[in-house]
Design an enzyme around this catalytic site. Structure first.
Site, short mmCIF file in Angstrom:
data_model
loop_
_atom_site.label_atom_id
_atom_site.label_comp_id
_atom_site.label_asym_id
_atom_site.label_seq_id
_atom_site.Cartn_x
_atom_site.Cartn_y
_atom_site.Cartn_z
N ARG A 146 -7.57 -3.00 -6.45
CA ARG A 146 -6.67 -2.54 -7.51
C ARG A 146 -5.87 -3.73 -8.03
NH1 ARG A 146 -2.05 0.71 -5.25
NH2 ARG A 146 -0.80 -1.12 -5.77
N HIS A 159 -0.01 0.95 -8.61
CA HIS A 159 -0.52 2.28 -8.26
C HIS A 159 -0.40 3.22 -9.45
CE1 HIS A 159 -1.27 5.93 -5.98
NE2 HIS A 159 -0.12 6.42 -6.41
N TYR A 217 5.53 -5.32 -2.54
CA TYR A 217 4.84 -5.17 -1.25
C TYR A 217 3.54 -5.95 -1.15
CZ TYR A 217 2.23 -1.70 -4.05
OH TYR A 217 1.50 -1.07 -5.03
#
Length: 339
Positions: free
Chosen positions: A238, A242, A251
């Site tokens: 990815r 998200h 993160y």
């Protein structure tokens, strides 16, 4: 369990046509994703889950499905749905609060599942129904790696294994379940290995190679109709957040993953097609120009549909609306001018 990594050479005009179709679909998916993200950023829709970097995985899987195979998508499966034939206008209208299948198409595609893994028991039920009716179509249930930590995943896998349901669990492992990396999802050596606990086979595939995904998924769908369920773990990455409410910089550091998994799948496949001589230097530009025009039309068509009535959210949930919800509906109608 096995993994397919790296493109193969293309032999013959049929494979060349397939490669060109796949590359055009990858480009169309990227154009759609870029436009949807830009539209969300200017308030055109409330939220959007980007899929940049996962186009090859989804397009390859879609192009492996037979016409009557059922697809159970999630909120991140827009590239898969586009390649399957779902109109781009439907996907855009859904994001603006309209019914998902506004075009009333008759494709064997279930509504997107936004709650994690809730589509999987439904997919197994449809697969069992096909088995009971001696139908020869299969079911492809799309899920992300985060879904494998949900109870619905394990229940669906267990029932599918017990009843030999013709279901392919297509897990797109993009490296992150929101902010949780795969190594914090499971102590198993891979997600594909989880299939063994339920009595069937798990496979891995290079999810950034559309030819490999297409080949592995086509073989898997053929097998599930006669041998029962199978799990395919498509390894991709990815590239973006998200969703548009996520900040991956909080993160995520540089991924400790191999280049074949993190490299842009469109750049990689376009270079491969050029090296194989199946496209020319202008193919990518022409495909993008065509995709841009198609998305322009889809956005205009979505904007032409009147905004939904906010009070519609109270409809179709109960035969008789409970008094508490009825009063809430009236409050919503009052706030929006009695529409």
């Amino acid at each position: 369990m096995h993994r397919v990594v790296g493109e193969r050479s293309i032999a013959g005009p049929s494979e060349a046509d397939t490669a060109r179709t796949l590359l055009a679909e990858l480009i169309r998916a990227r154009v759609f994703d870029d436009r949807a993200l830009a539209l969300q950023r200017r308030g055109w829709m409330s939220g959007y889950p980007p899929f940049r970097g996962q186009e090859a995985s989804q397009v390859g899987a879609a192009r492996a499905m037979a016409a009557d195979d059922w697809l159970f998508p999630t909120y991140r499966a827009n590239a898969l749905q586009l390649a399957r034939g779902v109109p781009a206008t439907d996907l855009l209208r859904f994001r603006r609060g309209h019914p998902e299948f506004h075009s009333n198409h008759d494709l064997p595609v279930f509504p997107q599942a936004v709650p994690i893994a809730t589509q999987l028991p439904h997919a197994v039920g449809v697969g069992m129904a096909a088995d009971y009716r001696d139908a020869d179509h299969a079911v492809l249930a799309y899920l992300g790696d985060g879904a494998t930590s949900e109870g619905d995943f394990h229940e669906a896998m267990n029932v599918a294994g017990v009843f030999d349901a013709p279901v392919l669990f297509f897990c797109e492992n993009n490296g992150w379940a929101i902010s949780t990396p795969r190594e914090r999802q499971t102590a198993a050596p891979s997600i594909a290995a989880k299939a063994e606990a339920y009595g069937f086979e798990g496979r891995q595939v290079d999810g950034n190679d559309p030819l490999a995904v297409r080949a592995v998924v086509a073989d898997a769908l053929d097998r599930v109709t006669s041998e029962g369920p199978l799990l395919v773990e498509s390894l991709t990455y990815r590239q973006g957040p998200h969703t548009t409410s996520d900040d991956p910089d909080r993160y995520r550091d540089e991924p400790a993953l191999p280049d074949w998994r993190t490299r842009d799948p469109i750049d990689r496949f376009a270079e491969f097609c050029l090296d194989e001589g199946v496209v020319d230097e202008r193919f990518r530009d022409r495909a993008r120009e065509g995709a841009e025009r198609a998305v322009d039309r889809a956005v205009a068509a979505a904007e032409a549909v009147p905004a939904p009535d906010p009070s519609d959210v109270f409809e179709f949930a109960y035969g008789t609306l409970p008094p508490r919800l009825a009063s809430q509906r009236e409050a919503v109608r009052d706030r929006h001018g009695g529409e």
